[in-house]
Design a protein around this motif. Sequence first.
Motif, mmCIF file in Angstrom:
data_model
loop_
_atom_site.group_PDB
_atom_site.id
_atom_site.type_symbol
_atom_site.label_atom_id
_atom_site.label_comp_id
_atom_site.label_asym_id
_atom_site.label_seq_id
_atom_site.Cartn_x
_atom_site.Cartn_y
_atom_site.Cartn_z
ATOM 1 N N GLU A 244 0.810 -1.219 0.000
ATOM 2 C CA GLU A 244 0.000 0.000 0.000
ATOM 3 C C GLU A 244 0.846 1.272 0.000
ATOM 4 N N VAL A 245 2.042 1.210 0.589
ATOM 5 C CA VAL A 245 2.873 2.404 0.690
ATOM 6 C C VAL A 245 3.292 2.895 -0.691
ATOM 7 N N ARG A 246 3.549 1.968 -1.603
ATOM 8 C CA ARG A 246 3.989 2.353 -2.941
ATOM 9 C C ARG A 246 2.898 3.101 -3.701
ATOM 10 N N ALA A 247 1.642 2.913 -3.328
ATOM 11 C CA ALA A 247 0.536 3.580 -4.017
ATOM 12 C C ALA A 247 0.302 4.992 -3.486
ATOM 13 N N ARG A 248 1.062 5.420 -2.510
ATOM 14 C CA ARG A 248 0.877 6.741 -1.901
ATOM 15 C C ARG A 248 2.133 7.582 -2.044
ATOM 16 N N GLU A 249 1.938 8.870 -2.114
ATOM 17 C CA GLU A 249 3.052 9.815 -2.132
ATOM 18 C C GLU A 249 2.949 10.707 -0.900
ATOM 19 N N SER A 250 4.090 11.070 -0.343
ATOM 20 C CA SER A 250 4.097 11.917 0.846
ATOM 21 C C SER A 250 3.515 13.286 0.514
ATOM 22 N N SER A 251 2.726 13.823 1.440
ATOM 23 C CA SER A 251 2.135 15.145 1.276
ATOM 24 C C SER A 251 1.804 15.689 2.660
ATOM 25 N N PRO A 252 1.666 17.006 2.802
ATOM 26 C CA PRO A 252 1.353 17.586 4.115
ATOM 27 C C PRO A 252 0.034 17.034 4.663
ATOM 28 N N GLY A 253 0.041 16.673 5.935
ATOM 29 C CA GLY A 253 -1.161 16.163 6.582
ATOM 30 C C GLY A 253 -1.406 14.688 6.401
ATOM 31 N N LEU A 254 -0.526 13.971 5.704
ATOM 32 C CA LEU A 254 -0.684 12.532 5.489
ATOM 33 C C LEU A 254 0.361 11.782 6.308
ATOM 34 N N VAL A 255 -0.097 10.858 7.143
ATOM 35 C CA VAL A 255 0.787 10.079 8.016
ATOM 36 C C VAL A 255 0.334 8.625 7.978
ATOM 37 N N THR A 256 1.293 7.711 8.109
ATOM 38 C CA THR A 256 0.998 6.279 8.129
ATOM 39 C C THR A 256 0.985 5.778 9.566
ATOM 40 N N GLY A 257 -0.152 5.269 9.997
ATOM 41 C CA GLY A 257 -0.277 4.669 11.326
ATOM 42 C C GLY A 257 -0.300 3.149 11.226
ATOM 43 N N LEU A 258 -0.274 2.491 12.369
ATOM 44 C CA LEU A 258 -0.342 1.033 12.435
ATOM 45 C C LEU A 258 -1.623 0.620 13.143
ATOM 46 N N ALA A 259 -2.236 -0.447 12.662
ATOM 47 C CA ALA A 259 -3.522 -0.877 13.210
ATOM 48 C C ALA A 259 -3.485 -2.376 13.514
ATOM 49 N N GLY B 229 -7.015 -10.696 14.075
ATOM 50 C CA GLY B 229 -5.711 -11.152 14.526
ATOM 51 C C GLY B 229 -4.575 -10.726 13.622
ATOM 52 N N THR B 230 -4.859 -9.919 12.620
ATOM 53 C CA THR B 230 -3.827 -9.439 11.710
ATOM 54 C C THR B 230 -3.538 -7.966 11.993
ATOM 55 N N GLY B 231 -2.392 -7.520 11.521
ATOM 56 C CA GLY B 231 -2.022 -6.122 11.634
ATOM 57 C C GLY B 231 -1.890 -5.501 10.263
ATOM 58 N N GLY B 232 -1.844 -4.193 10.214
ATOM 59 C CA GLY B 232 -1.712 -3.500 8.940
ATOM 60 C C GLY B 232 -1.448 -2.028 9.164
ATOM 61 N N ILE B 233 -1.410 -1.284 8.065
ATOM 62 C CA ILE B 233 -1.197 0.147 8.174
ATOM 63 C C ILE B 233 -2.522 0.866 8.009
ATOM 64 N N MET B 234 -2.576 2.090 8.491
ATOM 65 C CA MET B 234 -3.779 2.910 8.401
ATOM 66 C C MET B 234 -3.343 4.344 8.104
ATOM 67 N N PHE B 235 -3.739 4.858 6.967
ATOM 68 C CA PHE B 235 -3.383 6.230 6.611
ATOM 69 C C PHE B 235 -4.287 7.209 7.350
ATOM 70 N N ILE B 236 -3.701 8.297 7.806
ATOM 71 C CA ILE B 236 -4.449 9.372 8.460
ATOM 72 C C ILE B 236 -4.244 10.651 7.657
ATOM 73 N N GLU B 237 -5.331 11.225 7.188
ATOM 74 C CA GLU B 237 -5.289 12.437 6.380
ATOM 75 C C GLU B 237 -5.855 13.606 7.179
#
Length: 557
Positions: A361-376, A381-389
């Motif tokens: 999923e990270v490759r499909a996103r570009e860094s920009s102001p106000g965008l952060v990658t969280g962990l969920a 029972g699985t983990g993953g990332i969660m984008f916060i805009e």
Amino acid sequence: LARRIKEANFPVNVRKEAEKELTRFTRLSPVSMERGMLQSYLDWLLQVPWLKESTGGEAYLNAMELSTARSQLDGDHCGLEGVKERIIQYLAVLKLRSRATQDRDPKDPKAPPMQAPILCLIGPPGVGKTSLGRSVAKALQRPFSRVSLGGVRDEAEIRGHRRTYVSSLPGTIVREICRCQAKDPIMLLDEIDKVGTESHRGDPASALLEVLDPEQNGTFTDHYLGLPLDLSKVLFIATANREETIPEALKDRMEVIHLPGYTLVEKVNIGLTHLLPKQLALHGLAAERVFHPHQQSQVMEALVGGWTREAGVRELERCIAALCRSVAVAEVEGSSSVKDPKGISVSDLEEILGPKRFDEEVRARESSPGLVTGLAYHHSGTGGIMFIECVRMPGEGKLLLTGQLGDVMEESAKIALSWVKSQPPAFLGLSDHSSLLGKRHQRDYDIHIHCPAGAIKKDGPSAGLALVMALVSMMRGGPGVDVGTAMTGEVTLRGEVLPVGGIREKLLGARRAGVWRVLIPRKNEPDVKEAGSEVQENLTIVYVSHVHEALEILFND
């Protein structure tokens, strides 16, 4: 019937009760309904193995080598080393206690009786909880019984029905012991977290308290039998998916063992050594016809990474079965559904299974102001990332939260905003305080925080650190935070970063998503070490104890 009762190996109190009921039985008329009920009751008394032990009883336990049990567990399961070691330790304790029970003087009132704790395996679906119980039964040479507790809402299912009712029966516990014909089976209580609670038919969870309490189960009384039955020799293993849904009184009586999800290497190993041979046998195929002989590992890795995203291996098994069915159709029709007649290669997977379901999923996103990658951490029972805009816009000074956020996560967002407002603007890298954090900004602008994948509910305090970084990134502008850096941690109003749960699963999810750096609360360092080096591979772990440290790392690199 009288002969069978005379020859039966009964305890004294059971023989006395059986002879009393037999006397009543002989005095009743052959057409009496009570005579039929008494005959059924006596038949159940004769079926119960009151004193009969299995071939894996105390004698076998004393002679058993732990290496045998270890080999059995290793042969049946890949990975789960910590869990298997706990089971080996548990068997060693049983072995020592069995010896101590034989050596002590039974007349000694100070000698404590043998009280084996009850295991409770908690983990996501498909990680091998039930099969672990079967492996323990094989290792101990004892009969195995599985009791499904999911949806049980009648207390009589556990304790049995009283004999006053027509067609009454003993409870599930007694019936399973009769089926095993041994008083010391391995009994798996499956899905104990889904057992029903209080209803008009009683409380099954409360009925289980006597079964799972080592202090009481030596004299468990089934309502139908009306006689104490010794369950202290039964090795109970309970399973559950979620710990928080297990009644506290039940959980207090069990020794909890957590089963984590599998890593990529473990899934590939399980697929090649267990799942593939099983599906080949079910479909009548040869191994070299299904997978290209030089690409078995590569095909399995592609399956795990592109078509499955689970803690267990059930979906992986379904994918392998789909590949086997495709080859089976080609075999029968005399055609080839794959490019290479030697077997399926990585390039054939999309043609058979369809497009990839998951990608980095990270490759499909570009860094920009106000965008952060969280962990969920997900309930599956699985983990993953969660984008916060996070964006700001003209408005009335409101904080807007969208993305199906729960109450706790909404509170985390408010705490994050309050902490940001309380900081000196220069510390946050802001030059014009009045336009960003001043009263005018608060009055004339709204802040909107959104978490994509709005159909999925999100809650918990672990996104606090990511929310703070998203707000600061929005206010600073510029290139923003690198989306390849993910973070987790609860944040207080003082800016402290508190520990959170699900660290192992979150790190696995970060690796799958293509994250290269992770910010973790410093107090979670023991959890990271416990997760193992394989989970941390290709990840840079950075520990933080305060928001100030995270700001320094992310914005002053």
